[in-house]
Design a protein around this motif. Structure first.
Motif, PDB file in Angstrom:
ATOM      1  N   ILE A   1       0.761  -1.276  -0.091  1.00  0.00           N
ATOM      2  CA  ILE A   1      -0.690   0.129   0.347  1.00  0.00           C
ATOM      3  C   ILE A   1       0.699   1.273   0.066  1.00  0.00           C
ATOM      4  CG2 ILE A   1      -1.357   1.227   1.239  1.00  0.00           C
ATOM      5  CD1 ILE A   1      -2.711  -1.246   2.052  1.00  0.00           C
ATOM      6  N   SER A   2       0.392   2.110  -1.122  1.00  0.00           N
ATOM      7  CA  SER A   2       1.396   3.257  -1.226  1.00  0.00           C
ATOM      8  C   SER A   2       0.707   4.278  -0.373  1.00  0.00           C
ATOM      9  CB  SER A   2       1.803   3.911  -2.674  1.00  0.00           C
ATOM     10  OG  SER A   2       0.395   4.188  -3.073  1.00  0.00           O
ATOM     11  N   THR A   3       1.966   5.333   0.310  1.00  0.00           N
ATOM     12  CA  THR A   3       1.696   6.316   1.003  1.00  0.00           C
ATOM     13  C   THR A   3       1.868   7.638   1.041  1.00  0.00           C
ATOM     14  OG1 THR A   3       0.066   6.370   3.038  1.00  0.00           O
ATOM     15  CG2 THR A   3       2.185   5.846   3.375  1.00  0.00           C
TER      16      THR A   3
ATOM     17  N   GLU B   1      12.408   3.805 -12.094  1.00  0.00           N
ATOM     18  CA  GLU B   1      12.845   5.015 -11.320  1.00  0.00           C
ATOM     19  C   GLU B   1      12.789   6.309 -11.731  1.00  0.00           C
ATOM     20  OE1 GLU B   1      15.462   4.412  -8.267  1.00  0.00           O
ATOM     21  OE2 GLU B   1      14.630   1.879  -7.642  1.00  0.00           O
ATOM     22  N   ARG B   2      12.645   6.172 -13.020  1.00  0.00           N
ATOM     23  CA  ARG B   2      12.787   7.772 -13.296  1.00  0.00           C
ATOM     24  C   ARG B   2      11.157   8.247 -13.748  1.00  0.00           C
ATOM     25  NH1 ARG B   2      15.115   6.560 -19.699  1.00  0.00           N
ATOM     26  NH2 ARG B   2      13.640   4.923 -19.493  1.00  0.00           N
ATOM     27  N   MET B   3      10.510   7.367 -13.507  1.00  0.00           N
ATOM     28  CA  MET B   3       8.929   8.040 -13.501  1.00  0.00           C
ATOM     29  C   MET B   3       8.040   8.506 -12.662  1.00  0.00           C
ATOM     30  SD  MET B   3       7.657   4.985 -16.689  1.00  0.00           S
ATOM     31  CE  MET B   3       6.240   5.701 -16.645  1.00  0.00           C
ATOM     32  N   GLN B   4       8.000   9.394 -12.593  1.00  0.00           N
ATOM     33  CA  GLN B   4       6.844   9.826 -11.559  1.00  0.00           C
ATOM     34  C   GLN B   4       5.595   9.895 -11.962  1.00  0.00           C
ATOM     35  OE1 GLN B   4       9.590  13.723 -11.653  1.00  0.00           O
ATOM     36  NE2 GLN B   4       9.495  13.438  -9.367  1.00  0.00           N
ATOM     37  N   TYR B   5       5.025  10.545 -11.306  1.00  0.00           N
ATOM     38  CA  TYR B   5       3.062  10.564 -11.166  1.00  0.00           C
ATOM     39  C   TYR B   5       2.856  10.628 -12.810  1.00  0.00           C
ATOM     40  CZ  TYR B   5      -1.797  11.337 -11.004  1.00  0.00           C
ATOM     41  OH  TYR B   5      -3.455  11.168 -10.865  1.00  0.00           O
ATOM     42  N   GLY B   6       1.482   9.553 -12.379  1.00  0.00           N
ATOM     43  CA  GLY B   6       1.468   9.829 -14.109  1.00  0.00           C
ATOM     44  C   GLY B   6       1.370   8.934 -15.311  1.00  0.00           C
TER      45      GLY B   6
ATOM     46  N   PHE C   1       8.105  13.287  -5.675  1.00  0.00           N
ATOM     47  CA  PHE C   1       7.639  12.809  -6.082  1.00  0.00           C
ATOM     48  C   PHE C   1       8.232  11.422  -6.572  1.00  0.00           C
ATOM     49  CE2 PHE C   1       4.373   9.444  -8.086  1.00  0.00           C
ATOM     50  CZ  PHE C   1       3.174   9.853  -7.624  1.00  0.00           C
ATOM     51  N   GLN C   2       8.471  10.986  -5.740  1.00  0.00           N
ATOM     52  CA  GLN C   2       9.597   9.195  -5.845  1.00  0.00           C
ATOM     53  C   GLN C   2       8.791   8.147  -5.667  1.00  0.00           C
ATOM     54  OE1 GLN C   2      13.549   9.730  -4.752  1.00  0.00           O
ATOM     55  NE2 GLN C   2      12.435  10.411  -3.019  1.00  0.00           N
ATOM     56  N   LYS C   3       7.513   7.630  -5.731  1.00  0.00           N
ATOM     57  CA  LYS C   3       6.460   6.341  -5.771  1.00  0.00           C
ATOM     58  C   LYS C   3       6.996   5.092  -6.319  1.00  0.00           C
ATOM     59  CE  LYS C   3       1.864   4.540  -6.204  1.00  0.00           C
ATOM     60  NZ  LYS C   3       0.606   4.811  -6.696  1.00  0.00           N
ATOM     61  N   SER C   4       7.743   5.156  -7.035  1.00  0.00           N
ATOM     62  CA  SER C   4       8.611   4.382  -8.035  1.00  0.00           C
ATOM     63  C   SER C   4       9.690   3.873  -7.166  1.00  0.00           C
ATOM     64  CB  SER C   4       8.325   4.723  -9.771  1.00  0.00           C
ATOM     65  OG  SER C   4       7.451   4.856 -10.656  1.00  0.00           O
TER      66      SER C   4
END
Length: 274
Positions: free
Chosen positions: A11-13, A203-208, A73-76
């Motif tokens: 679960i991401s938060t 990990e280059r990818m942020q939101y979207g 934003f580092q969700k990946s």
């Protein structure tokens, strides 16, 4: 020592304690309980850790909190770190603003099979309803009842079928929906070995679309997808998206285009770095 769990739930938060609390309450009501919970925390402050500590004893296994410092934003990145600590062979991913219905985990277990990933959906709630939901509403599963949601301010819509369809009807809707069975970060599951084989998230990818890109590489690798958006149900709590920037979306679109055109099955910018 406990046996390996049948499924890991990531679960991401990020600094959304009230929404994460409601989400975790949803997992305390699951009909299938042989799971491990991993919170992929993209740099939240002390309140998230305190919440996790207060709720961890409600589960068969203690909640695992995977955290890194807040650096945008580092969700990946945090999802890749969470993937590595999962003990289970099968992984379900969702978000800390998505309350799962009681059979949510069981449905993912029921439909899993080798060389497939499962593509679920979500039911978006307006802010007024998101705020109205209490623990009692989650315990009683009222928050998945269309009539109750309407009484709290939900408007009429054809999309309400996502919650009202059951059994044969939900399976039929899964078959005829024009929506592609993609990897959706709020509700998708697959085998850990398949995800590691493509090197996790880019990990280059942020939101979207970073979740969709992972699914595209899985498909390029030969992993098939199955649609379960009408039978694996979670309700999505409303929130602002002040972190979204146009350059993020443009960068992610470029990477996804490259993945599709070149039929990439692996990223050099994932779990293993060159």
């Amino acid at each position: 020592m406990m046996e390996k769990p049948q499924i890991a739930i990531i679960i991401s938060t990020y600094n959304a304690v009230e929404w994460l609390k409601k989400t975790l309450w949803g997992y305390t009501k699951q009909s299938f309980t042989d799971f491990e919970l991993i919170i992929a925390d993209d740099g939240s402050d002390y309140r998230t850790k305190a919440l996790i500590n207060s709720l961890s004893s409600l589960f068969k296994r203690p909640i695992v909190h995977v955290w890194h410092e807040d650096n945008g934003f580092q969700k990946s990145v945090i999802l890749n770190k969470a993937l590595l600590v999962c003990k289970a062979d099968y992984i379900l991913m969702s978000d800390g603003d998505c309350i799962p219905e009681k059979d949510f985990v069981l449905t993912h277990i029921k439909y899993r099979k080798p060389n497939y990933f499962l593509s679920g959906g979500y039911f978006k709630l307006p802010m007024v309803v998101s705020q109205a939901i209490t623990r009692e509403d989650i315990d009683s599963q009222k928050c998945f009842d269309i009539n109750w949601l309407k009484s709290q301010g939900l408007k009429r819509s054809l999309k309400n079928k996502k919650l009202s369809a059951k059994g044969i009807q939900s399976n039929f809707l899964n078959m005829i929906t024009p929506t592609k069975a993609s990897w959706n970060g709020h509700n998708a599951s697959g085998w850990k070995s398949d995800i590691l084989a493509i090197n996790g998230f880019d990990e280059r990818m942020q939101y979207g679309g970073q979740d969709r890109e992972l699914g595209e590489r899985l498909k390029n690798k030969g992993v098939q997808s199955k649609q379960i958006r009408y039978c694996a149900i979670c309700v999505h709590l409303d929130h602002a998206r002040g972190y979204v920037k146009e350059e993020m979306l443009n960068n992610n679109a470029r990477i996804r285009k490259e993945t599709r055109i070149m039929k990439k099955t692996y990223t050099d910018y994932g779990i293993v770095k060159k």
